[in-house]
Design a protein around this motif. Structure first.
Motif, PDB file in Angstrom:
ATOM      1  N   SER A   1     -60.297 -94.023 -33.457  1.00 42.35           N
ATOM      2  CA  SER A   1     -59.427 -94.537 -34.519  1.00 42.35           C
ATOM      3  C   SER A   1     -59.462 -96.061 -34.560  1.00 42.35           C
ATOM      4  CB  SER A   1     -57.991 -94.061 -34.309  1.00 42.35           C
ATOM      5  OG  SER A   1     -57.351 -94.838 -33.319  1.00 42.35           O
ATOM      6  N   ASN A   2     -58.937 -96.620 -35.654  1.00 47.87           N
ATOM      7  CA  ASN A   2     -58.833 -98.069 -35.795  1.00 47.87           C
ATOM      8  C   ASN A   2     -57.438 -98.580 -35.455  1.00 47.87           C
ATOM      9  OD1 ASN A   2     -61.517 -98.417 -36.696  1.00 47.87           O
ATOM     10  ND2 ASN A   2     -60.933 -97.782 -38.756  1.00 47.87           N
ATOM     11  N   ASP A   3     -56.685 -97.791 -34.734  1.00 44.53           N
ATOM     12  CA  ASP A   3     -55.335 -98.177 -34.313  1.00 44.53           C
ATOM     13  C   ASP A   3     -55.451 -99.087 -33.080  1.00 44.53           C
ATOM     14  OD1 ASP A   3     -52.580 -98.280 -34.027  1.00 44.53           O
ATOM     15  OD2 ASP A   3     -52.423 -96.276 -33.126  1.00 44.53           O
ATOM     16  N   TYR A   4     -56.048-100.263 -33.286  1.00 43.29           N
ATOM     17  CA  TYR A   4     -56.471-101.112 -32.173  1.00 43.29           C
ATOM     18  C   TYR A   4     -55.339-101.502 -31.224  1.00 43.29           C
ATOM     19  CZ  TYR A   4     -60.572-101.793 -35.169  1.00 43.29           C
ATOM     20  OH  TYR A   4     -61.679-101.616 -35.958  1.00 43.29           O
ATOM     21  N   LEU A   5     -54.168-101.724 -31.755  1.00 44.23           N
ATOM     22  CA  LEU A   5     -53.057-102.166 -30.911  1.00 44.23           C
ATOM     23  C   LEU A   5     -52.136-101.017 -30.509  1.00 44.23           C
ATOM     24  CD1 LEU A   5     -52.123-105.469 -32.801  1.00 44.23           C
ATOM     25  CD2 LEU A   5     -53.862-105.078 -31.043  1.00 44.23           C
ATOM     26  N   GLY A   6     -52.462 -99.810 -30.947  1.00 42.43           N
ATOM     27  CA  GLY A   6     -51.638 -98.657 -30.612  1.00 42.43           C
ATOM     28  C   GLY A   6     -50.273 -98.673 -31.272  1.00 42.43           C
ATOM     29  N   LEU A   7     -50.151 -99.363 -32.400  1.00 46.52           N
ATOM     30  CA  LEU A   7     -48.833 -99.548 -33.006  1.00 46.52           C
ATOM     31  C   LEU A   7     -48.428 -98.411 -33.934  1.00 46.52           C
ATOM     32  CD1 LEU A   7     -48.801-103.389 -33.758  1.00 46.52           C
ATOM     33  CD2 LEU A   7     -47.912-102.146 -31.773  1.00 46.52           C
ATOM     34  N   SER A   8     -49.348 -97.521 -34.282  1.00 43.97           N
ATOM     35  CA  SER A   8     -48.978 -96.445 -35.203  1.00 43.97           C
ATOM     36  C   SER A   8     -47.933 -95.511 -34.597  1.00 43.97           C
ATOM     37  CB  SER A   8     -50.207 -95.638 -35.613  1.00 43.97           C
ATOM     38  OG  SER A   8     -50.720 -94.902 -34.518  1.00 43.97           O
ATOM     39  N   GLN A   9     -47.847 -95.486 -33.258  1.00 39.99           N
ATOM     40  CA  GLN A   9     -46.852 -94.641 -32.583  1.00 39.99           C
ATOM     41  C   GLN A   9     -45.778 -95.464 -31.873  1.00 39.99           C
ATOM     42  OE1 GLN A   9     -46.777 -91.293 -32.778  1.00 39.99           O
ATOM     43  NE2 GLN A   9     -48.547 -91.347 -34.133  1.00 39.99           N
ATOM     44  N   HIS A  10     -45.754 -96.769 -32.103  1.00 40.20           N
ATOM     45  CA  HIS A  10     -44.768 -97.619 -31.444  1.00 40.20           C
ATOM     46  C   HIS A  10     -43.371 -97.293 -31.982  1.00 40.20           C
ATOM     47  CE1 HIS A  10     -42.587-101.222 -30.209  1.00 40.20           C
ATOM     48  NE2 HIS A  10     -43.598-101.529 -29.418  1.00 40.20           N
ATOM     49  N   PRO A  11     -42.387 -97.153 -31.111  1.00 42.82           N
ATOM     50  CA  PRO A  11     -41.038 -96.779 -31.566  1.00 42.82           C
ATOM     51  C   PRO A  11     -40.475 -97.707 -32.637  1.00 42.82           C
ATOM     52  CG  PRO A  11     -41.184 -96.606 -29.183  1.00 42.82           C
ATOM     53  CD  PRO A  11     -42.461 -97.232 -29.637  1.00 42.82           C
ATOM     54  N   ALA A  12     -40.682 -99.000 -32.506  1.00 40.70           N
ATOM     55  CA  ALA A  12     -40.150 -99.941 -33.493  1.00 40.70           C
ATOM     56  C   ALA A  12     -40.839 -99.775 -34.842  1.00 40.70           C
ATOM     57  CB  ALA A  12     -40.314-101.374 -32.992  1.00 40.70           C
ATOM     58  N   VAL A  13     -42.123 -99.460 -34.808  1.00 37.58           N
ATOM     59  CA  VAL A  13     -42.875 -99.266 -36.054  1.00 37.58           C
ATOM     60  C   VAL A  13     -42.427 -97.976 -36.742  1.00 37.58           C
ATOM     61  CG1 VAL A  13     -45.182 -98.946 -37.019  1.00 37.58           C
ATOM     62  CG2 VAL A  13     -44.813-100.588 -35.173  1.00 37.58           C
ATOM     63  N   LEU A  14     -42.263 -96.913 -35.968  1.00 42.48           N
ATOM     64  CA  LEU A  14     -41.769 -95.658 -36.530  1.00 42.48           C
ATOM     65  C   LEU A  14     -40.383 -95.846 -37.132  1.00 42.48           C
ATOM     66  CD1 LEU A  14     -42.889 -93.140 -33.749  1.00 42.48           C
ATOM     67  CD2 LEU A  14     -44.006 -93.619 -35.932  1.00 42.48           C
ATOM     68  N   GLU A  15     -39.544 -96.565 -36.444  1.00 43.47           N
ATOM     69  CA  GLU A  15     -38.186 -96.802 -36.943  1.00 43.47           C
ATOM     70  C   GLU A  15     -38.216 -97.652 -38.210  1.00 43.47           C
ATOM     71  OE1 GLU A  15     -34.300 -96.564 -37.633  1.00 43.47           O
ATOM     72  OE2 GLU A  15     -35.450 -95.379 -36.182  1.00 43.47           O
ATOM     73  N   GLY A  16     -39.123 -98.625 -38.264  1.00 40.05           N
ATOM     74  CA  GLY A  16     -39.248 -99.432 -39.477  1.00 40.05           C
ATOM     75  C   GLY A  16     -39.623 -98.593 -40.676  1.00 40.05           C
ATOM     76  N   GLY A  17     -40.525 -97.629 -40.474  1.00 35.18           N
ATOM     77  CA  GLY A  17     -40.896 -96.741 -41.562  1.00 35.18           C
ATOM     78  C   GLY A  17     -39.771 -95.812 -41.966  1.00 35.18           C
ATOM     79  N   VAL A  18     -39.067 -95.261 -40.984  1.00 30.83           N
ATOM     80  CA  VAL A  18     -37.968 -94.330 -41.267  1.00 30.83           C
ATOM     81  C   VAL A  18     -36.832 -95.045 -42.000  1.00 30.83           C
ATOM     82  CG1 VAL A  18     -36.164 -92.936 -40.204  1.00 30.83           C
ATOM     83  CG2 VAL A  18     -38.524 -92.768 -39.375  1.00 30.83           C
ATOM     84  N   GLU A  19     -36.493 -96.235 -41.547  1.00 28.68           N
ATOM     85  CA  GLU A  19     -35.407 -96.978 -42.191  1.00 28.68           C
ATOM     86  C   GLU A  19     -35.752 -97.294 -43.646  1.00 28.68           C
ATOM     87  OE1 GLU A  19     -32.904-101.178 -41.678  1.00 28.68           O
ATOM     88  OE2 GLU A  19     -34.346-100.535 -40.144  1.00 28.68           O
ATOM     89  N   ALA A  20     -37.000 -97.689 -43.891  1.00 27.40           N
ATOM     90  CA  ALA A  20     -37.423 -97.975 -45.261  1.00 27.40           C
ATOM     91  C   ALA A  20     -37.406 -96.712 -46.115  1.00 27.40           C
ATOM     92  CB  ALA A  20     -38.813 -98.590 -45.252  1.00 27.40           C
ATOM     93  N   LEU A  21     -37.816 -95.602 -45.535  1.00 21.69           N
ATOM     94  CA  LEU A  21     -37.812 -94.325 -46.243  1.00 21.69           C
ATOM     95  C   LEU A  21     -36.396 -93.958 -46.676  1.00 21.69           C
ATOM     96  CD1 LEU A  21     -39.404 -91.675 -46.997  1.00 21.69           C
ATOM     97  CD2 LEU A  21     -38.791 -90.853 -44.723  1.00 21.69           C
ATOM     98  N   ARG A  22     -35.457 -94.119 -45.776  1.00 22.05           N
ATOM     99  CA  ARG A  22     -34.062 -93.760 -46.086  1.00 22.05           C
ATOM    100  C   ARG A  22     -33.446 -94.711 -47.105  1.00 22.05           C
ATOM    101  NH1 ARG A  22     -32.547 -92.629 -39.768  1.00 22.05           N
ATOM    102  NH2 ARG A  22     -33.066 -90.400 -39.733  1.00 22.05           N
ATOM    103  N   THR A  23     -33.847 -95.969 -47.043  1.00 21.81           N
ATOM    104  CA  THR A  23     -33.254 -96.960 -47.933  1.00 21.81           C
ATOM    105  C   THR A  23     -33.858 -96.922 -49.329  1.00 21.81           C
ATOM    106  OG1 THR A  23     -32.826 -98.426 -46.056  1.00 21.81           O
ATOM    107  CG2 THR A  23     -32.817 -99.434 -48.255  1.00 21.81           C
ATOM    108  N   TRP A  24     -35.203 -96.826 -49.411  1.00 19.78           N
ATOM    109  CA  TRP A  24     -35.892 -97.001 -50.682  1.00 19.78           C
ATOM    110  C   TRP A  24     -36.484 -95.720 -51.246  1.00 19.78           C
ATOM    111  CZ3 TRP A  24     -34.983-101.535 -52.837  1.00 19.78           C
ATOM    112  CH2 TRP A  24     -34.682-102.634 -52.020  1.00 19.78           C
ATOM    113  N   GLY A  25     -36.497 -94.630 -50.452  1.00 18.20           N
ATOM    114  CA  GLY A  25     -37.050 -93.376 -50.945  1.00 18.20           C
ATOM    115  C   GLY A  25     -38.487 -93.165 -50.514  1.00 18.20           C
ATOM    116  N   ALA A  26     -39.007 -91.975 -50.846  1.00 14.79           N
ATOM    117  CA  ALA A  26     -40.332 -91.585 -50.364  1.00 14.79           C
ATOM    118  C   ALA A  26     -41.462 -92.337 -51.049  1.00 14.79           C
ATOM    119  CB  ALA A  26     -40.527 -90.080 -50.559  1.00 14.79           C
ATOM    120  N   GLY A  27     -41.293 -92.660 -52.309  1.00 15.84           N
ATOM    121  CA  GLY A  27     -42.350 -93.347 -53.051  1.00 15.84           C
ATOM    122  C   GLY A  27     -41.824 -94.588 -53.733  1.00 15.84           C
ATOM    123  N   ALA A  28     -42.750 -95.417 -54.187  1.00 14.67           N
ATOM    124  CA  ALA A  28     -42.351 -96.651 -54.871  1.00 14.67           C
ATOM    125  C   ALA A  28     -41.827 -96.362 -56.276  1.00 14.67           C
ATOM    126  CB  ALA A  28     -43.531 -97.615 -54.939  1.00 14.67           C
ATOM    127  N   GLY A  29     -42.226 -95.234 -56.857  1.00 11.69           N
ATOM    128  CA  GLY A  29     -41.682 -94.854 -58.152  1.00 11.69           C
ATOM    129  C   GLY A  29     -42.441 -95.373 -59.347  1.00 11.69           C
TER     130      GLY A  29
END
Length: 381
Positions: A42-70
């Motif tokens: 994979s090209n996940d060079y820094l291993g950040l795709s599974q980093h807890p802070a990165v996952l939380e950043g995605g989840v928080e954005a999902l809850r705030t702004w929705g699944a798609g940009a619209g």
């Protein structure tokens, strides 16, 4: 003659037969959510795709702004989060401004097509990524393809042109072999000939430069007024999307002229939030970039690659595509997943295993890689 009895897709069978005979047939493989094998593909060079802070950043954005940009960013798809990510990317790389696209592919096409067009010359390295190749084809500019890393050929193409405007495109780190572009020399040639330099930092961001700020930053060209940088958010930042960075005038022009920005749905908020969180991790942990290069050097020694790697990519050329496919399959059977690149991704006769280092590889994982690769490469000789 009437052809009513022929299927309009009958030709596909012949094409598939030819591909199979050449060892170039491809297939999709489903990966589990948690891999059981060592991932060196994979090209996940820094291993950040599974980093807890990165996952939380995605989840928080999902809850705030929705699944798609619209919608497209010019209609309803632009959020505060998109613009926050753009500001953070620009600050990190030393650019004046940034514009986020839905992928690195669309960022490259949008930037190159909008900055060239009929009456312009577009000079491209022969081994640039497919997204840049497609951008050249769509540009309607006159295209000159120069030999790989050949500065003299670029100079000749620029100095001999009849067109007033010219653009040179290159990767900073070439994706198939990890080679570095001679950016200082390229920039000097471009400046001498009044040309714009467009640099794809997809494989440079997060790996090259102090703390992963990219190869342009490393060689002192960050923020140059005659350079445009493109990148992806799907490699070192472990998310999805792309960006174009450079002078504010370029950003304004792309908003008006880049069709892959104007007519494409905005990047999903979850991807934006994850990429922003990953960038913050990288800022807080600048040592990650050096860790990638250190692990890449170990993989190169394991594979008896003569040259010290200058990126996360370690390329092991085997030549024949069927040999490369068999070697990759043998590695996977033994618990190590590696990439397998064949034409048209690489030139004919240079099919290869493509290994990618990750910052978080452990000593035990390196030892496993050493055992498996020694056995498989010994059989492939």
């Amino acid at each position: 003659m009437p052809r009513t009895g022929l299927s309009p897709l009958a030709w596909l069978a012949d094409v598939e037969t030819q591909r199979r005979a050449q060892g170039l047939r491809r297939s999709l493989r489903v990966r589990p959510p948690v891999g059981t094998e060592l991932d060196l593909a994979s090209n996940d060079y820094l291993g950040l795709s599974q980093h807890p802070a990165v996952l939380e950043g995605g989840v928080e954005a999902l809850r705030t702004w929705g699944a798609g940009a619209g919608g497209s960013r010019l209609v309803t798809g632009n959020t505060e989060l998109h613009e926050e990510l753009e500001a953070a990317l620009a600050a990190f790389t030393g650019a004046e401004s940034a514009l986020v696209f839905s992928s690195g592919y669309t960022a490259n096409i949008g930037a190159v097509v909008a900055l060239t067009g009929p009456g312009a010359l577009l000079v491209s390295d022969a081994l640039t990524h497919a997204s840049l190749v497609d951008a050249c084809r769509l540009s309607r500019a006159r295209v000159a393809v120069t030999p790989h890393l050949d500065i003299a050929a670029v100079d000749a193409a620029l100095s001999g042109r009849a067109e007033e405007r010219a653009v040179v495109v290159t990767e900073s780190v070439f994706s198939t072999d990890g080679a570095l572009a001679p950016l200082r020399d390229l920039h000097e040639v471009c400046r001498r000939n009044g040309a714009l330099l467009v640099v794809d930092e997809a494989h440079g961001l997060g790996v090259r430069g102090a703390g992963g700020q990219g190869l342009l930053h490393e060689v002192g060209l960050a923020g140059a007024p005659d350079i445009v940088m493109t990148t992806t958010l799907s490699k070192s930042l472990g998310s999805q999307g792309g960006a174009v960075l450079g002078p504010a005038a370029v950003r304004a022009h792309l908003i008006d002229a880049a069709r892959t920005f104007i007519f494409d749905t905005g990047l999903a908020p979850a991807a934006v939030g994850a990429a922003l969180a990953a960038l913050r991790v990288l800022v807080d942990q600048p040592q990650l970039a050096a860790a990638v290069l250190a692990r890449a050097a170990e993989l190169a020694r394991i594979c008896d690659v003569a040259e010290e790697p200058t990126s996360a990519v370690v390329s092991v050329i085997l030549g024949d595509p069927e040999v490369a496919v068999a070697a990759a399959a043998a590695c996977l059977e033994r618990g190590v997943r590696v990439g397998c690149f064949r034409p048209p991704s690489v030139p004919a006769g240079t099919s290869r295993l493509r290994l990618t280092a990750r910052a978080a590889l452990t000593d035990d994982e390196i030892a496993l890689a050493a055992r498996v690769l020694a056995e498989v490469l010994g059989l492939a000789q």
